[in-house]
Design a protein around this motif. Structure first.
Motif, mmCIF file in Angstrom:
data_model
loop_
_atom_site.group_PDB
_atom_site.id
_atom_site.type_symbol
_atom_site.label_atom_id
_atom_site.label_comp_id
_atom_site.label_asym_id
_atom_site.label_seq_id
_atom_site.Cartn_x
_atom_site.Cartn_y
_atom_site.Cartn_z
ATOM 1 N N LYS A 50 -44.602 8.076 54.247
ATOM 2 C CA LYS A 50 -45.416 8.803 55.212
ATOM 3 C C LYS A 50 -46.807 9.015 54.655
ATOM 4 O O LYS A 50 -46.950 9.359 53.482
ATOM 5 C CB LYS A 50 -44.747 10.154 55.486
ATOM 6 N N ILE A 51 -47.799 8.842 55.499
ATOM 7 C CA ILE A 51 -49.165 9.000 55.006
ATOM 8 C C ILE A 51 -49.669 10.425 55.183
ATOM 9 O O ILE A 51 -49.195 11.184 56.033
ATOM 10 C CB ILE A 51 -50.174 8.051 55.710
ATOM 11 N N VAL A 52 -50.666 10.754 54.385
ATOM 12 C CA VAL A 52 -51.590 11.831 54.699
ATOM 13 C C VAL A 52 -52.931 11.124 54.797
ATOM 14 O O VAL A 52 -53.441 10.615 53.793
ATOM 15 C CB VAL A 52 -51.598 12.919 53.615
ATOM 16 N N GLY A 53 -53.440 11.002 56.026
ATOM 17 C CA GLY A 53 -54.602 10.146 56.252
ATOM 18 C C GLY A 53 -55.798 10.927 56.768
ATOM 19 O O GLY A 53 -55.664 11.917 57.491
ATOM 20 N N GLU A 54 -56.950 10.452 56.384
ATOM 21 C CA GLU A 54 -58.199 11.130 56.737
ATOM 22 C C GLU A 54 -58.571 10.848 58.187
ATOM 23 O O GLU A 54 -58.750 9.692 58.573
ATOM 24 C CB GLU A 54 -59.306 10.619 55.811
ATOM 25 N N MET A 55 -58.698 11.871 58.988
ATOM 26 C CA MET A 55 -59.247 11.694 60.332
ATOM 27 C C MET A 55 -60.704 12.129 60.299
ATOM 28 O O MET A 55 -61.080 13.018 59.541
ATOM 29 C CB MET A 55 -58.444 12.483 61.348
ATOM 30 N N LEU A 56 -61.505 11.506 61.118
ATOM 31 C CA LEU A 56 -62.933 11.810 61.070
ATOM 32 C C LEU A 56 -63.249 13.089 61.848
ATOM 33 O O LEU A 56 -62.603 13.382 62.850
ATOM 34 C CB LEU A 56 -63.737 10.645 61.655
ATOM 35 N N PRO A 57 -64.246 13.834 61.374
ATOM 36 C CA PRO A 57 -64.642 15.038 62.109
ATOM 37 C C PRO A 57 -65.326 14.652 63.427
ATOM 38 O O PRO A 57 -66.219 13.814 63.442
ATOM 39 C CB PRO A 57 -65.633 15.718 61.155
ATOM 40 N N GLN A 58 -64.885 15.270 64.521
ATOM 41 C CA GLN A 58 -65.501 15.020 65.824
ATOM 42 C C GLN A 58 -65.782 16.369 66.477
ATOM 43 O O GLN A 58 -64.911 17.247 66.484
ATOM 44 C CB GLN A 58 -64.568 14.263 66.746
ATOM 45 N N GLU A 59 -66.943 16.484 67.074
ATOM 46 C CA GLU A 59 -67.319 17.758 67.673
ATOM 47 C C GLU A 59 -66.353 18.181 68.777
ATOM 48 O O GLU A 59 -66.065 19.357 68.955
ATOM 49 C CB GLU A 59 -68.747 17.689 68.232
ATOM 50 N N ARG A 60 -65.818 17.198 69.513
ATOM 51 C CA ARG A 60 -64.965 17.538 70.660
ATOM 52 C C ARG A 60 -63.619 18.125 70.258
ATOM 53 O O ARG A 60 -62.912 18.692 71.087
ATOM 54 C CB ARG A 60 -64.739 16.302 71.527
ATOM 55 N N ASN A 61 -63.204 17.953 69.019
ATOM 56 C CA ASN A 61 -61.905 18.490 68.600
ATOM 57 C C ASN A 61 -62.059 19.927 68.129
ATOM 58 O O ASN A 61 -62.872 20.201 67.242
ATOM 59 C CB ASN A 61 -61.318 17.634 67.482
ATOM 60 N N GLY A 62 -61.296 20.832 68.718
ATOM 61 C CA GLY A 62 -61.477 22.205 68.265
ATOM 62 C C GLY A 62 -60.709 23.256 69.036
ATOM 63 O O GLY A 62 -59.775 22.974 69.778
ATOM 64 N N VAL A 63 -61.158 24.483 68.814
ATOM 65 C CA VAL A 63 -60.469 25.682 69.294
ATOM 66 C C VAL A 63 -61.384 26.454 70.230
ATOM 67 O O VAL A 63 -62.534 26.744 69.877
ATOM 68 C CB VAL A 63 -60.123 26.609 68.105
ATOM 69 N N THR A 64 -60.884 26.778 71.415
ATOM 70 C CA THR A 64 -61.591 27.691 72.324
ATOM 71 C C THR A 64 -60.604 28.776 72.736
ATOM 72 O O THR A 64 -59.438 28.737 72.342
ATOM 73 C CB THR A 64 -62.104 26.951 73.572
ATOM 74 N N LEU A 65 -61.057 29.725 73.534
ATOM 75 C CA LEU A 65 -60.155 30.782 73.989
ATOM 76 C C LEU A 65 -59.630 30.445 75.384
ATOM 77 O O LEU A 65 -60.377 29.978 76.237
ATOM 78 C CB LEU A 65 -60.890 32.120 74.043
ATOM 79 N N ALA A 66 -58.327 30.677 75.579
ATOM 80 C CA ALA A 66 -57.709 30.447 76.893
ATOM 81 C C ALA A 66 -57.681 31.750 77.687
ATOM 82 O O ALA A 66 -58.000 32.819 77.163
ATOM 83 C CB ALA A 66 -56.299 29.906 76.706
ATOM 84 N N GLU A 67 -57.294 31.648 78.936
ATOM 85 C CA GLU A 67 -57.141 32.834 79.788
ATOM 86 C C GLU A 67 -55.914 33.661 79.383
ATOM 87 O O GLU A 67 -55.948 34.882 79.439
ATOM 88 C CB GLU A 67 -56.925 32.405 81.247
ATOM 89 N N ASP A 68 -54.839 32.944 79.006
ATOM 90 C CA ASP A 68 -53.578 33.625 78.693
ATOM 91 C C ASP A 68 -53.756 34.606 77.527
ATOM 92 O O ASP A 68 -54.578 34.383 76.650
ATOM 93 C CB ASP A 68 -52.511 32.606 78.300
ATOM 94 N N LYS A 69 -52.938 35.657 77.535
ATOM 95 C CA LYS A 69 -53.019 36.666 76.465
ATOM 96 C C LYS A 69 -51.736 36.648 75.629
ATOM 97 O O LYS A 69 -50.661 36.339 76.136
ATOM 98 C CB LYS A 69 -53.187 38.060 77.071
ATOM 99 N N ASP A 70 -51.868 37.007 74.355
ATOM 100 C CA ASP A 70 -50.677 37.082 73.501
ATOM 101 C C ASP A 70 -50.070 38.483 73.554
ATOM 102 O O ASP A 70 -50.479 39.322 74.363
ATOM 103 C CB ASP A 70 -51.025 36.678 72.066
ATOM 104 N N GLN A 71 -49.105 38.754 72.673
ATOM 105 C CA GLN A 71 -48.387 40.030 72.711
ATOM 106 C C GLN A 71 -49.271 41.224 72.360
ATOM 107 O O GLN A 71 -48.892 42.360 72.591
ATOM 108 C CB GLN A 71 -47.150 39.977 71.790
ATOM 109 N N TYR A 72 -50.444 40.958 71.770
ATOM 110 C CA TYR A 72 -51.372 42.059 71.469
ATOM 111 C C TYR A 72 -52.434 42.201 72.554
ATOM 112 O O TYR A 72 -53.341 43.022 72.425
ATOM 113 C CB TYR A 72 -52.087 41.813 70.136
ATOM 114 N N GLY A 73 -52.355 41.348 73.578
ATOM 115 C CA GLY A 73 -53.387 41.380 74.611
ATOM 116 C C GLY A 73 -54.627 40.579 74.264
ATOM 117 O O GLY A 73 -55.652 40.681 74.936
ATOM 118 N N LEU A 74 -54.555 39.769 73.207
ATOM 119 C CA LEU A 74 -55.708 38.974 72.790
ATOM 120 C C LEU A 74 -55.635 37.576 73.408
ATOM 121 O O LEU A 74 -54.551 36.988 73.468
ATOM 122 C CB LEU A 74 -55.707 38.831 71.264
#
Ligand SMILES: Cc1cc2nc3c(=O)[nH]c(=O)nc-3n(C[C@H](O)[C@H](O)[C@H](O)COP(=O)(O)OP(=O)(O)OC[C@H]3O[C@@H](n4cnc5c(N)ncnc54)[C@H](O)[C@@H]3O)c2cc1C
Ligand code: SF4
Lengths: 215, 547
Positions: free
Chosen positions: B410-434
């Motif tokens: 099994k590999i551990v392979g380098e993926m290139l950094p891309q601006e489109r890959n990432g984290v934003t906030l969704a509408e749904d809330k977790d158990q703390y209301g966040l």
């Protein structure tokens, strides 16, 4: 006579009292073996359907008590344990199961005039295959992709439930719990006396003898 | 009394769990909430746990919080895949994009000690050129760090974790001796070695963070193979049994089951402390400095969730890069069967490795990969068969009968950094209301070329050792990195080389999210080395009055 299998006479539970099992392991496996058979999350009808699906995905020999796959999934959903992520268009796990089962049943009725659990095996397989390929999309799916439901939720929960059970560990010759005693012999064809012996070249008798002494 | 560490905090009342003795405690210093501590750290994994130790040992007052429980491995860990899913971050998250990533067990821990409690312990150094991959290799971004300085910090971490490794490492500039001797090879590792020899590439014993000799109260690895579901013997050198006991001994306070929901900023724009949820209610801890170390999903999420009128895009985000350039690593595999029994469930999963393709630049794509031997336990293996191999029904049950004969690379392979890959906030809330995080991931052509190359090579390597029924697992990914990267320019990075945010000078980020690129090796050694460096830099800056 039932097929003795690849690991004849091997029962991982015989190691329960050996140093291969710590107290915590005994506690959690005991609880799993005692999982309530009456559903607490599913309805009776849903439970029957989950059993029918599990019979197609992980068919079990009739020669031994079955792994209670549906009950283990019911237990997980009852307790609210989740994977921690879901794909686009996928609801949370409980809702996904409810909706997926209802949608599959609706497809079965629309195509064959009977509920999924009542269909013959080949028709059940054909429906499951379509689901796996993303080919089911009736209104009851509510936009949930059938392929994602199959892979991310249904099939995953079913194999995870089955292979959480000591019966399944014995069946594939897995050493099972191993703490604090781990293993000493690590190379090819090297077996510690507390591991399953495989019946090779038709010599089930030798394997059976060894497996009786596993402990 | 129920003593389930998931239900009630264990640390408090002047004591913390002694991870080396069932039911025992060690004394722990505590700080009041109104008393501004020098540093409050959010997250106690590879980044946060290491930094807590370094800062406490440098004499700073430190409170380190973790949303997860405080386990004593000897009494809390079962030898059981299902039970041990309690180690994972399983709060709701949405995963999307062209190649949505699996989260949860695949890359996210939730415990004091973070993901190192269930990591596979592979402890590798970056290739030196990767710190300047844009300048020297023509892709990605340069790091603001110097490889020779990192070499010094890698050594510090290898000593702190008593890494067991080979006598000579075949690739890269010379490195000092590994503190403990390498582990013996299991059959799965021998298969890797033989395949490499047949293909004419070097291999070595994997440098790994589990003991090959006794250390203090921990005994050596017993080769039980449950490593990625938590080590119940304490042989694994996780943050939980290394940096954190040191941090407590040096005066740090750990707060378990403490979920930070928001970093507070004052009228001057500086951080003033954190709002956190513990024992059923929201609380506030004052601090002179806040360190965010929640890993590549939770770190951006917390910064975005802490937006104010002054920082409407979230904290430390004037560059707009918080949550962007998230990177996973490719984790494709080739599987086959051997005539002999392999029983790869025995011993840590990756005991042999080749980094050949990390150091060979005659390839038609950017980046590199290593590959390692494998040892999946039954639940994971069956899920791989049904999901990646498409087997169910009788064919699945037949295939599972061959469990003890499986080998895999099994590999551990380098993926290139891309601006489109990432984290934003969704509408749904977790158990703390966040708001829950929404994670998007898509592979680029270079990622696909790297994967194709690796699958082709590993397939030949398995063929060369007479494995049969060879098949490719094409879709897996592992380790998260990036999402709040470091750099030399405030316009194009979130933090500087010292993990200090450009915008808010008493806000720091010290975890896998600061990586500008990922390289082709597992990240935790680098995360810990950066944390050690950051700890030393903070001490120097404090001495000079620059904090
Ligand atoms: C199965 C598996 C195998 C791996 N194997 C390897 C390996 O062999 N080698 C290797 O180098 N790496 C491996 N890794 C990756 C490695 O574990 C991570 O890269 C590393 O631990 C990340 O460090 P971190 O400090 O960024 O985050 P983590 O170690 O994940 O720590 C983050 C901590 O922050 C806490 N947290 C997050 N948000 C909040 C909040 N808002 N409030 C309070 N607490 C919060 C979390 O509970 C968590 O404990 C593996 C990972 C997994 C999952
Ligand atoms: S194989 Fe070693 S490191 Fe892995 S869980 Fe067992 S004792 Fe711990």
């Amino acid at each position: 006579m039932p097929d003795p299998g690849r690991y004849p006479g091997y029962d991982v539970l015989r190691k329960r009292h050996t140093p291969s099992w710590n107290d915590k392991t005994r506690q959690v496996v005991d609880a799993r073996l005692a999982v309530p058979r009456e559903p607490r999350f599913f309805t009776g009808q849903e439970m029957a359907m989950v059993t029918a699906i599990a019979d197609r995905l992980v068919p079990q020999p009739r020669s031994r008590p079955p792994v209670p796959v549906a009950a283990l999934i019911d237990d997980k959903l009852h307790k609210g344990h989740e994977d921690g992520f879901r794909g686009d268009g996928m609801p949370r796990e409980r809702e996904a199961w409810r909706r997926g089962l209802a949608a599959l049943d609706a497809e079965a009725r629309a195509r064959h005039g009977a509920g999924f659990a009542g269909l013959p095996g080949p028709q059940q397989d054909a429906l499951l295959k379509r689901m796996e390929q993303g080919g089911l999309s009736g209104p009851a799916w509510g936009g949930m992709p059938s392929k994602t439901f199959f892979k991310q939720r249904m099939a995953k929960d079913i194999v995870f439930a089955y292979y959480a059970h000591p019966t399944a560990w014995s069946e594939i010759g897995f050493g099972g719990p191993a703490s604090p005693r781990g293993y000493v012999r690590l190379g090819y064809d090297e077996r510690d006396p507390w591991e399953a012996a495989e019946a090779r070249d038709g010599d089930a008798g030798d394997a059976q003898r060894k497996n009786r002494n596993v402990g | 009394m129920s003593d389930d560490p998931r239900h009630a905090p264990r640390a408090g009342h002047g004591r913390a769990p002694d991870v080396f003795r069932p039911g025992a405690w060690v004394p722990m210093r505590e700080y009041g909430e109104d008393e501004a501590v020098d540093f409050v750290i959010v997250g106690t994994g590879a980044g946060g746990g290491t930094l807590a130790c370094k800062l406490a040992e440098h004499g700073f007052s430190v409170v380190a919080m973790d949303a997860g429980p405080y386990f004593r491995p000897l009494e809390d860990f079962a030898s059981d895949e299902a039970e041990q899913s309690k180690l994972y971050w399983t709060d709701d998250r949405i995963s999307t994009g062209e190649n949505p990533i699996q989260l949860g067990s695949n890359n996210s821990g939730k415990a004091v000690g973070g993901s190192t409690v269930h990591f596979a312990m592979v402890s590798l150094r970056f290739r030196p050129e990767w710190f300047k991959s844009r300048t020297l290799l023509g892709y990605g971004f340069d790091w603001p760090l110097d490889w020779q300085e990192m070499w010094h910090y890698y050594h510090e971490v290898e000593e702190a974790l008593k890494i067991a490794g080979p006598i000579t490492y075949p690739w890269g500039p010379p490195r000092p001796r590994y503190p403990y001797r390498a582990h013996p090879l299991n059959a799965a590792a021998m298969a890797l070695a033989k395949g490499c020899e047949a293909m004419g590439v070097a291999w070595t014993e994997t440098p790994i963070a589990t003991l090959s000799a006794p250390r203090g109260l921990a005994h050596p690895c017993v080769y039980r193979g449950f490593c990625v579901t938590g080590c119940s013997t304490n042989a694994k050198q996780s943050a939980l049994v290394t940096w954190i006991p040191r941090a407590i001994a040096a005066g740090a306070e750990i707060r378990d089951l403490a979920m930070v929901g928001r970093v507070e900023t004052g009228p001057d724009g500086l951080a003033t402390g954190v709002h956190y949820h513990r024992e059923g209610r929201w609380r506030f801890q004052k601090a002179r400095n806040v360190v965010v170390a929640g890993y590549s999903i939770e770190t951006p999420r917390l910064l975005l969730n802490s937006a104010t009128a002054r920082y409407p895009q979230g904290l430390a985000n004037s560059s707009g890069l918080v949550g962007k350039y998230l990177m996973v690593q490719a984790n494709q595999a080739v599987w086959g069967k051997m005539e002999a029994e392999v029983r790869s469930y025995k011993a840590p999963p990756s005991l042999a490795i080749t980094e050949h393709w990390n150091y060979d630049d005659n390839k038609d794509f950017f980046g590199g990969y290593c590959y390692m031997s494998q040892g999946p336990l039954p639940q994971l293996w069956a899920n791989t068969q049904i999901n990646a191999h498409g087997l169910w029904g009788e064919p699945l049950m037949q295939e599972m009968q061959d469990y003890n004969h499986q080998v895999g690379l099994k590999i551990v392979g380098e993926m290139l950094p891309q601006e489109r890959n990432g984290v934003t906030l969704a509408e749904d809330k977790d158990q703390y209301g966040l708001p829950v995080p929404r994670v998007s991931y898509s592979w680029c052509d270079n990622d696909k070329a790297l994967i194709a190359h690796s699958l082709g090579f590993m397939e030949k390597a398995l063929g060369a050792i007479d494995a049969t029924d060879i098949w490719r697992q094409e879709d897996d990914t592992c380790h998260l990195n990036g999402g709040a990267r470091m750099g030399g320019d405030p316009r194009t990075s979130v933090v500087d080389a010292d993990c200090r945010s450009w915008d808010i000078r008493n806000l720091w980020i010290c975890d896998g999210s600061v990586f500008p690129t990922v390289g082709g090796v597992n990240p935790s050694l680098t995360i810990q080395a950066i944390a050690c460096r950051t700890g030393d830099r903070i001490k120097q800056m404090a001495t000079r009055g620059e904090l």
